[in-house]
Design an enzyme around this catalytic site. Structure first.
Site, PDB file in Angstrom:
ATOM      1  N   LEU A   1      58.115  36.704  39.345  1.00  0.00           N
ATOM      2  CA  LEU A   1      57.278  38.025  39.949  1.00  0.00           C
ATOM      3  C   LEU A   1      58.027  37.741  41.925  1.00  0.00           C
ATOM      4  CD1 LEU A   1      53.175  37.667  40.338  1.00  0.00           C
ATOM      5  CD2 LEU A   1      54.558  36.494  42.231  1.00  0.00           C
TER       6      LEU A   1
ATOM      7  N   ASP B   1      56.491  40.417  45.586  1.00  0.00           N
ATOM      8  CA  ASP B   1      56.243  40.605  46.461  1.00  0.00           C
ATOM      9  C   ASP B   1      54.321  40.949  45.721  1.00  0.00           C
ATOM     10  OD1 ASP B   1      58.859  40.059  47.304  1.00  0.00           O
ATOM     11  OD2 ASP B   1      58.321  42.452  48.083  1.00  0.00           O
TER      12      ASP B   1
ATOM     13  N   SER C   1      59.030  47.569  46.430  1.00  0.00           N
ATOM     14  CA  SER C   1      57.592  47.377  46.873  1.00  0.00           C
ATOM     15  C   SER C   1      57.152  48.821  47.363  1.00  0.00           C
ATOM     16  CB  SER C   1      57.682  46.282  48.107  1.00  0.00           C
ATOM     17  OG  SER C   1      57.638  45.165  47.168  1.00  0.00           O
TER      18      SER C   1
ATOM     19  N   ARG D   1      62.578  50.547  53.435  1.00  0.00           N
ATOM     20  CA  ARG D   1      62.012  50.132  52.143  1.00  0.00           C
ATOM     21  C   ARG D   1      60.400  49.238  52.580  1.00  0.00           C
ATOM     22  NH1 ARG D   1      66.335  46.281  51.541  1.00  0.00           N
ATOM     23  NH2 ARG D   1      65.837  43.885  52.388  1.00  0.00           N
ATOM     24  N   ASP D   2      59.893  49.405  51.305  1.00  0.00           N
ATOM     25  CA  ASP D   2      58.614  48.423  51.574  1.00  0.00           C
ATOM     26  C   ASP D   2      57.189  49.225  52.110  1.00  0.00           C
ATOM     27  OD1 ASP D   2      60.217  46.460  50.404  1.00  0.00           O
ATOM     28  OD2 ASP D   2      60.198  45.635  52.154  1.00  0.00           O
TER      29      ASP D   2
ATOM     30  N   GLU E   1      61.113  43.356  56.264  1.00  0.00           N
ATOM     31  CA  GLU E   1      60.438  43.691  54.896  1.00  0.00           C
ATOM     32  C   GLU E   1      59.440  43.609  55.232  1.00  0.00           C
ATOM     33  OE1 GLU E   1      63.899  42.424  52.015  1.00  0.00           O
ATOM     34  OE2 GLU E   1      62.554  40.927  53.156  1.00  0.00           O
TER      35      GLU E   1
HETATM   36  C1  FRU Z   1      61.203  41.160  49.767  1.00  0.00           C
HETATM   37  C2  FRU Z   1      61.773  42.347  48.817  1.00  0.00           C
HETATM   38  C3  FRU Z   1      61.359  43.594  49.376  1.00  0.00           C
HETATM   39  C4  FRU Z   1      61.792  44.186  48.118  1.00  0.00           C
HETATM   40  C5  FRU Z   1      61.117  43.316  47.346  1.00  0.00           C
HETATM   41  C6  FRU Z   1      62.617  43.853  46.293  1.00  0.00           C
HETATM   42  O1  FRU Z   1      60.271  40.068  49.160  1.00  0.00           O
HETATM   43  O2  FRU Z   1      62.960  41.752  49.650  1.00  0.00           O
HETATM   44  O3  FRU Z   1      61.780  44.331  50.537  1.00  0.00           O
HETATM   45  O4  FRU Z   1      61.376  45.800  48.025  1.00  0.00           O
HETATM   46  O5  FRU Z   1      61.204  42.333  47.839  1.00  0.00           O
HETATM   47  O6  FRU Z   1      61.831  42.986  45.375  1.00  0.00           O
END
Ligand code: FRU
Length: 472
Positions: A29, A31, A91, A150-151, A204
């Protein structure tokens, strides 16, 4: 008994399986994703590799809870199945759109040469269980930025939507982008919330929300690591004011959110009564092994915490719902600690310990938890050194630092949550928090206080914690 209704774990076989934290039944597991209160329940999604303890096959695990204490396991919400997410459903967040729950996440693709492509993608659901993928709504890279993009965290603002996204400039500097929209499928108006060059090489998991009259940005900075300087991945918060017209963010400094070793990728959501709640990953990207891997799982989330902003300080306190975990309180009144004192009446692997301190006290004081002989995890209030420190010592006497924070005033309260393989320490009103994973031996259940100078402790309250069966 475990909080997870569908996966009864044998706690005797796995000494580190938590009982009130969200942890994967198997696999890795990371984020928390898509946190939202919808149709009477909190939905918690999380980055999950169900196939192993490595950072691959990223899918969205899913749990729901009406009370933040009992969690129901839902089917996997997203897993890589389409061409635009071959290397992970990364994420993102969830928003309520009419009758639907909408997930916005990053589709991650790597080509044969390892080059990355990233797109922000949508999935919709009527029942909160099955999600239909709608594909990309923002194709990266945007002009001026790399594919480290991302995210997405989306929130409703008036009649429209706002998205913050982690990004990297062409000059390889981290920043956060803000996009606006009136339809989650169409996005425009890109502004940079942070100055490139001051926030590491990548940002991130951003999150932007109103809190007690200010705009607060949470962001994880990825910085070049220097030997002996700890992790280059740091989760922090920045308070300021977002101009609603120009979308300029006039803001203060980046400050670390949690001073423990294991804390990253926090995300918040709003409880129905307006509280701002936060969950984070109790781990870091560079960690590739832990004793739980031998039991087939890796990492867990933090406890849900309520955030408040008071006099420019971000305060974190365990969500009040967690009081439902408390068994009968054991109280030790006015223990004067000189040298060492063991508390044979306070034993366990899952508990909350509240220590009331006289703020005028000047003696240094430590609480050793999960004690067995030499072995212990220690919370130390080092007043002379002006710090609070978290360390763990194994059976052989090897000590490892788990975190340290500057003390910026008198301490009147320590609240510590232990859940088998985790410790979360809240100092005072929650202005200092330290979170870390620990791997004690099964028999290490003792509590001990140590003082240099004879500290007066006003009182100790100890609650064994466990989820109780709910009435049907
Ligand atoms: C942060 C991250 C995010 C990405 C995700 C991938 O821990 O690197 O930037 O979306 O984990 O699992």
């Amino acid at each position: 008994m475990n909080t997870d209704d569908q996966t009864p774990f044998d706690l005797d076989i796995d000494p580190w399986r938590p009982v009130f934290h969200v942890a994967p039944p198997a696999g890795l597991l990371n984020d928390p994703n898509g946190l939202v209160f919808w149709q009477g329940r909190h939905h918690v999604f999380f980055q999950w590799n169900p196939k192993g303890c490595t950072h691959e096959n990223k899918s969205w695990g899913h749990r729901v809870s009406a009370d933040l204490v009992h969690w129901e396991t839902m089917p996997i919400a997203l897993e890589p199945s389409e061409w635009y997410e071959t290397h992970g459903c990364y994420s993102g967040s969830a928003v309520v759109d009419g009758d639907d729950l909408v997930l916005i996440y990053t589709g991650n693709v790597r080509d044969a040469e390892g080059r990355r492509e990233t797109r922000q993608c949508l999935a919709r659901s009527r029942d909160g269980k099955q999600f239909s993928k709608l594909g990309s709504v923002i194709d990266g890279p945007l002009p001026g930025y790399t594919t480290h993009f991302r995210d997405p965290k989306v929130t409703r603002v008036g009649d429209g939507w706002r998205m913050v996204l982690g990004a990297q400039t062409d000059g390889l500097q981290g920043t956060v982008l803000l996009l606006a929209s009136t339809d989650p499928a169409r996005w425009e108006a890109v502004t940079e919330l942070l100055e490139a060059g001051e926030h590491g090489y990548m940002c991130e998991c951003p999150d932007l929300f109103r809190l007690d009259g200010e705009d607060v940005l949470l962001v994880c900075e990825q910085r070049e690591t220097k030997p002996g300087k700890g992790s280059g991945n740091v989760a922090g918060w920045i308070a300021g004011r977002l101009d609603p017209a120009s979308l300029a963010f006039d803001h203060g400094a980046f400050r670390r959110l949690d001073h423990g070793r294991d804390f990253y990728a926090p995300q918040t959501w709003e409880a129905p009564d307006g509280r701002r709640l936060m969950l984070a990953w109790m781990g870091l990207p560079e960690q590739d092994d832990a004793p739980t891997v031998a039991h087939g799982w890796f990492h867990c989330l933090t406890l849900p915490r309520e955030l408040r902003l008071v006099d420019g300080r971000l305060l974190q306190s365990p969500a009040v719902e967690l009081e439902a975990l408390r068994g009968p309180a054991r109280r030790v009144r006015a223990p004067i600690v000189s040298g060492e004192r063991d508390f044979p009446e306070l034993v366990g692997e899952t508990y909350e310990l509240a220590v009331a301190l006289d703020p005028r006290e000047t003696a240094d004081l430590a609480f050793d938890l999960r004690v067995a002989g030499e072995e212990a995890t220690s919370v130390e209030i080092d007043r002379a050194g002006g710090v609070v420190r978290l360390t763990t010592r194994d059976r052989e006497g090897t000590t490892v630092a788990l975190g340290e924070a500057p003390l910026d005033g008198p301490v009147d309260l320590l609240r510590v949550f232990v859940d088998r393989s985790s410790i979360e320490v809240f100092v005072g009103d929650g202005r200092i928090v330290l979170s870390a994973r620990i791997y004690p031996s099964p028999g290490a259940t003792g509590v001990r206080a140590r003082s240099i100078g004879g500290a007066v402790v006003a009182g100790i309250t100890f609650w064994p914690l466990a989820p109780r069966p709910t009435a049907e």
